[in-house]
Design a protein around this motif. Structure first.
Motif, mmCIF file in Angstrom:
data_model
loop_
_atom_site.group_PDB
_atom_site.id
_atom_site.type_symbol
_atom_site.label_atom_id
_atom_site.label_comp_id
_atom_site.label_asym_id
_atom_site.label_seq_id
_atom_site.Cartn_x
_atom_site.Cartn_y
_atom_site.Cartn_z
ATOM 1 N N ASN A 104 82.764 65.778 30.171
ATOM 2 C CA ASN A 104 83.752 66.121 29.158
ATOM 3 C C ASN A 104 85.182 65.959 29.677
ATOM 4 N N CYS A 105 85.509 66.602 30.797
ATOM 5 C CA CYS A 105 86.894 66.561 31.294
ATOM 6 C C CYS A 105 87.082 65.604 32.468
ATOM 7 N N SER A 106 86.018 64.981 32.951
ATOM 8 C CA SER A 106 86.038 63.971 34.023
ATOM 9 C C SER A 106 86.463 64.495 35.389
ATOM 10 N N LYS A 107 86.447 65.794 35.609
ATOM 11 C CA LYS A 107 86.772 66.329 36.935
ATOM 12 C C LYS A 107 85.538 66.271 37.816
ATOM 13 N N ARG A 108 85.771 66.251 39.136
ATOM 14 C CA ARG A 108 84.679 66.237 40.111
ATOM 15 C C ARG A 108 84.667 67.548 40.880
#
Length: 72
Positions: free
Chosen positions: A56-60
């Motif tokens: 959803n937010c593309s954070k790792r």
């Protein structure tokens, strides 16, 4: 005629594999599921290291010890 209304329970002893665990939700946005990012360019030298990636937010995120045991 069968009257069974539910599927039989997963039983590894009888050759029926259990389903894979459901990935956790994102700690940042709380909406997206986390996916294992196993690309070679982000992987550390040990092949059992990987990162979560939020759909959803593309954070790792770095997986916890429990995640490493449960999702490897």
């Amino acid at each position: 005629m069968s009257t069974r209304t539910t599927a039989p329970a997963a039983d590894p002893a009888h050759g029926v594999p259990s389903p894979p665990p459901i990935p956790p939700t994102c700690p940042n946005c709380r909406q997206g599921l986390l996916w294992k990012d196993t690309r070679a360019e982000i992987r550390e030298t040990d092949e059992h290291h990987w990162r979560w990636w939020c759909g959803n937010c593309s954070k790792r995120f770095r997986p916890t010890e429990e995640h490493l045991r449960r999702f490897n």
